[in-house]
Design an enzyme around this catalytic site. Structure first.
Site, mmCIF file in Angstrom:
data_model
loop_
_atom_site.group_PDB
_atom_site.id
_atom_site.type_symbol
_atom_site.label_atom_id
_atom_site.label_comp_id
_atom_site.label_asym_id
_atom_site.label_seq_id
_atom_site.Cartn_x
_atom_site.Cartn_y
_atom_site.Cartn_z
ATOM 1 N N LYS A 159 -9.438 5.814 -3.347
ATOM 2 C CA LYS A 159 -9.261 5.342 -4.673
ATOM 3 C C LYS A 159 -10.529 5.201 -5.365
ATOM 4 O O LYS A 159 -10.554 5.186 -6.615
ATOM 5 C CB LYS A 159 -8.375 4.101 -4.486
ATOM 6 C CG LYS A 159 -6.947 4.319 -3.956
ATOM 7 C CD LYS A 159 -6.171 2.961 -3.942
ATOM 8 C CE LYS A 159 -6.771 1.873 -3.015
ATOM 9 N NZ LYS A 159 -6.645 2.145 -1.630
ATOM 10 N N ARG A 193 0.263 -3.758 -5.921
ATOM 11 C CA ARG A 193 0.384 -3.377 -4.416
ATOM 12 C C ARG A 193 1.735 -3.965 -3.995
ATOM 13 O O ARG A 193 1.902 -3.997 -2.920
ATOM 14 C CB ARG A 193 -0.814 -4.199 -3.891
ATOM 15 C CG ARG A 193 -1.774 -3.160 -3.319
ATOM 16 C CD ARG A 193 -2.835 -4.478 -2.800
ATOM 17 N NE ARG A 193 -3.487 -3.522 -1.771
ATOM 18 C CZ ARG A 193 -4.949 -3.184 -1.878
ATOM 19 N NH1 ARG A 193 -5.272 -3.210 -3.178
ATOM 20 N NH2 ARG A 193 -5.651 -2.731 -0.865
ATOM 21 N N ARG A 238 -17.487 4.014 6.966
ATOM 22 C CA ARG A 238 -17.847 3.204 6.034
ATOM 23 C C ARG A 238 -18.379 1.822 6.463
ATOM 24 O O ARG A 238 -19.337 1.268 5.946
ATOM 25 C CB ARG A 238 -16.826 3.002 4.893
ATOM 26 C CG ARG A 238 -17.472 2.646 3.741
ATOM 27 C CD ARG A 238 -16.345 2.341 2.586
ATOM 28 N NE ARG A 238 -15.358 1.523 3.058
ATOM 29 C CZ ARG A 238 -14.198 0.983 2.344
ATOM 30 N NH1 ARG A 238 -14.132 1.627 1.084
ATOM 31 N NH2 ARG A 238 -13.542 0.031 2.636
ATOM 32 N N ARG A 286 -18.574 -4.807 4.454
ATOM 33 C CA ARG A 286 -17.139 -5.539 4.029
ATOM 34 C C ARG A 286 -16.507 -6.070 5.283
ATOM 35 O O ARG A 286 -16.489 -5.116 6.174
ATOM 36 C CB ARG A 286 -16.148 -4.452 3.313
ATOM 37 C CG ARG A 286 -16.190 -4.297 1.906
ATOM 38 C CD ARG A 286 -15.504 -3.152 1.328
ATOM 39 N NE ARG A 286 -14.118 -3.430 1.608
ATOM 40 C CZ ARG A 286 -13.037 -2.753 1.193
ATOM 41 N NH1 ARG A 286 -13.175 -1.905 0.044
ATOM 42 N NH2 ARG A 286 -11.630 -2.936 1.034
ATOM 43 N N ARG A 331 -4.388 -3.738 7.696
ATOM 44 C CA ARG A 331 -4.526 -3.436 6.243
ATOM 45 C C ARG A 331 -3.775 -2.288 6.091
ATOM 46 O O ARG A 331 -2.822 -2.071 5.119
ATOM 47 C CB ARG A 331 -6.076 -2.892 5.833
ATOM 48 C CG ARG A 331 -6.657 -3.995 5.388
ATOM 49 C CD ARG A 331 -8.318 -3.917 5.419
ATOM 50 N NE ARG A 331 -8.526 -2.795 4.630
ATOM 51 C CZ ARG A 331 -9.945 -2.113 4.428
ATOM 52 N NH1 ARG A 331 -10.651 -2.222 5.663
ATOM 53 N NH2 ARG A 331 -10.062 -1.425 3.580
HETATM 54 P P1 AP5 Z 1 -12.803 4.639 -0.792
HETATM 55 O O1 AP5 Z 1 -13.008 5.571 -2.044
HETATM 56 O O2 AP5 Z 1 -13.630 3.246 -0.672
HETATM 57 O O3 AP5 Z 1 -11.304 4.453 -0.610
HETATM 58 P P2 AP5 Z 1 -10.297 3.211 -1.149
HETATM 59 O O4 AP5 Z 1 -8.965 3.763 -1.170
HETATM 60 O O5 AP5 Z 1 -10.957 2.527 -2.278
HETATM 61 O O6 AP5 Z 1 -10.564 2.236 0.016
HETATM 62 P P3 AP5 Z 1 -10.660 0.739 0.001
HETATM 63 O O7 AP5 Z 1 -11.243 0.387 1.444
HETATM 64 O O8 AP5 Z 1 -11.246 0.322 -1.116
HETATM 65 O O9 AP5 Z 1 -9.138 0.334 -0.024
HETATM 66 P P4 AP5 Z 1 -8.376 -0.996 0.020
HETATM 67 O O10 AP5 Z 1 -7.183 -0.777 -0.609
HETATM 68 O O11 AP5 Z 1 -8.146 -1.433 1.427
HETATM 69 O O12 AP5 Z 1 -9.361 -1.910 -0.449
HETATM 70 P P5 AP5 Z 1 -9.323 -2.991 -1.766
HETATM 71 O O13 AP5 Z 1 -10.573 -3.178 -2.144
HETATM 72 O O14 AP5 Z 1 -8.333 -2.269 -2.795
HETATM 73 O O15 AP5 Z 1 -13.092 5.779 0.338
HETATM 74 C C1 AP5 Z 1 -12.986 5.333 1.549
HETATM 75 C C2 AP5 Z 1 -14.287 5.871 2.455
HETATM 76 O O16 AP5 Z 1 -13.985 7.256 2.642
HETATM 77 C C3 AP5 Z 1 -15.947 5.792 1.719
HETATM 78 O O17 AP5 Z 1 -16.642 5.495 2.748
HETATM 79 C C4 AP5 Z 1 -15.759 7.372 0.893
HETATM 80 O O18 AP5 Z 1 -17.080 7.694 1.076
HETATM 81 C C5 AP5 Z 1 -14.906 8.147 2.041
HETATM 82 N N1 AP5 Z 1 -14.219 9.101 1.347
HETATM 83 C C6 AP5 Z 1 -13.865 9.119 0.268
HETATM 84 N N2 AP5 Z 1 -13.190 10.346 -0.438
HETATM 85 C C7 AP5 Z 1 -13.320 11.014 0.886
HETATM 86 C C8 AP5 Z 1 -13.119 12.515 1.189
HETATM 87 N N3 AP5 Z 1 -12.456 13.157 0.281
HETATM 88 N N4 AP5 Z 1 -13.280 12.948 2.520
HETATM 89 C C9 AP5 Z 1 -14.137 12.000 3.241
HETATM 90 N N5 AP5 Z 1 -14.336 10.845 3.155
HETATM 91 C C10 AP5 Z 1 -14.016 10.339 2.089
HETATM 92 O O19 AP5 Z 1 -8.650 -4.334 -1.308
HETATM 93 C C11 AP5 Z 1 -9.390 -5.051 -0.132
HETATM 94 C C12 AP5 Z 1 -8.397 -6.293 -0.149
HETATM 95 O O20 AP5 Z 1 -8.344 -7.119 -1.342
HETATM 96 C C13 AP5 Z 1 -6.849 -6.097 0.357
HETATM 97 O O21 AP5 Z 1 -6.650 -5.941 1.628
HETATM 98 C C14 AP5 Z 1 -6.407 -7.424 -0.296
HETATM 99 O O22 AP5 Z 1 -6.635 -8.328 0.805
HETATM 100 C C15 AP5 Z 1 -7.092 -7.475 -1.440
HETATM 101 N N6 AP5 Z 1 -6.352 -7.109 -2.731
HETATM 102 C C16 AP5 Z 1 -6.672 -5.854 -3.525
HETATM 103 N N7 AP5 Z 1 -6.107 -5.894 -4.622
HETATM 104 C C17 AP5 Z 1 -4.914 -6.469 -4.095
HETATM 105 C C18 AP5 Z 1 -3.520 -6.834 -4.716
HETATM 106 N N8 AP5 Z 1 -3.403 -5.852 -5.841
HETATM 107 N N9 AP5 Z 1 -2.824 -7.707 -4.405
HETATM 108 C C19 AP5 Z 1 -2.993 -8.199 -3.466
HETATM 109 N N10 AP5 Z 1 -4.291 -8.197 -2.661
HETATM 110 C C20 AP5 Z 1 -5.172 -7.410 -3.287
HETATM 111 MG MG MG Z 2 -11.431 0.741 -3.038
#
Ligand code: AP5
Ligand code: MG
Length: 191
Positions: A14, A89, A128, A134, A146
């Site tokens: 994402k 979410r 990562r 993180r 997660r």
């Molecule tokens: P990346 O692009 O970082 O993926 P992502 O989908 O953004 O993954 P996140 O870990 O950020 O998702 P998340 O949903 O757990 O975290 P968030 O910050 O939203 O890619 C991941 C890795 O893969 C990278 O190293 C990248 O380089 C690699 N990659 C990318 N594309 C690739 C490809 N095509 N091939 C190979 N490798 C690739 O949320 C974190 C926490 O915040 C949650 O757990 C929760 O506690 C809280 N939170 C956030 N939003 C909410 C909400 N709306 N409601 C409640 N709690 C929330």
């Molecule tokens: Mg992300």
């Protein structure tokens, strides 16, 4: 306005794809995870609260997250549109977003769901963890939590957008460029 929900499990890409899309379409990137992490870094009250949930791989409560998201949207004067990354979410968040955008005389055009199988997600996040700093990447149990939370609480949000004919599933496996072009094709067909 062009408003996109970029959806998918942890590690689906994402954040990576959002960076491409904001340049291409001139949109504002709004990642709730990034906003929470900035608050944790700044040691704000919101950050202290969010950290208790994030470090365990749990969702931050809806009310807190929705209020924060609203405030972030309103910071931007006449934006071309938003990419919502990691929001909504839960079904309650999806409904709140619809009401809120309605008040602003706009709405979501498309929900792009990046589909990636679990083994690949675990691999990406493990890799990562070596560089991200993180807390929620560092422990395989938290990564699994997660993913489990995604299935239990977040995946049902797909139905919300399916019912509005806004849901598009995209294969999230391949090179980053390939996936970006799949998303462009999907967005351009709706825009
Ligand atoms: P990346 O692009 O970082 O993926 P992502 O989908 O953004 O993954 P996140 O870990 O950020 O998702 P998340 O949903 O757990 O975290 P968030 O910050 O939203 O890619 C991941 C890795 O893969 C990278 O190293 C990248 O380089 C690699 N990659 C990318 N594309 C690739 C490809 N095509 N091939 C190979 N490798 C690739 O949320 C974190 C926490 O915040 C949650 O757990 C929760 O506690 C809280 N939170 C956030 N939003 C909410 C909400 N709306 N409601 C409640 N709690 C929330
Ligand atoms: Mg992300």
């Amino acid at each position: 306005m062009l408003n996109i929900v970029l959806f998918g499990p942890p590690g689906a890409g994402k954040g990576t794809q959002s960076e491409r899309l904001i340049d291409h379409y001139g949109l504002v990137h709004l990642s709730t995870g990034d906003v929470f992490r900035a608050n944790i870094k700044g040691e704000t009250e919101l950050g202290k609260l969010a950290k208790q949930y994030m470090d365990q791989g749990k969702l931050v409560p809806d009310e807190v997250t929705i209020n924060m998201l609203r405030a972030e949207v309103l910071k931007h004067e006449s934006p071309k549109g938003f990419i919502f990354d990691g929001f909504p979410r839960t079904s309650a968040q999806a409904e709140a977003l619809d009401h809120f955008l309605n008040e602003l005389n706009t709405g979501i055009q498309i929900m792009v769901s990046l589909e990636v199988e679990e083994d690949e997600l675990r691999e990406r996040l493990k890799k990562r963890a070596e560089v991200s700093g993180r807390v929620d990447d560092a422990d395989p149990e938290v990564i699994q939590k997660r993913i489990d939370v995604y299935h239990a609480e977040t995946a049902p949000v797909k139905t919300f957008y399916q019912n509005q004919q806004k849901f598009v599933a995209i294969n999230g496996v391949g090179t980053i460029d390939e996936i970006t072009h799949r998303i462009y094709t999907a967005v351009d067909s709706r825009n």
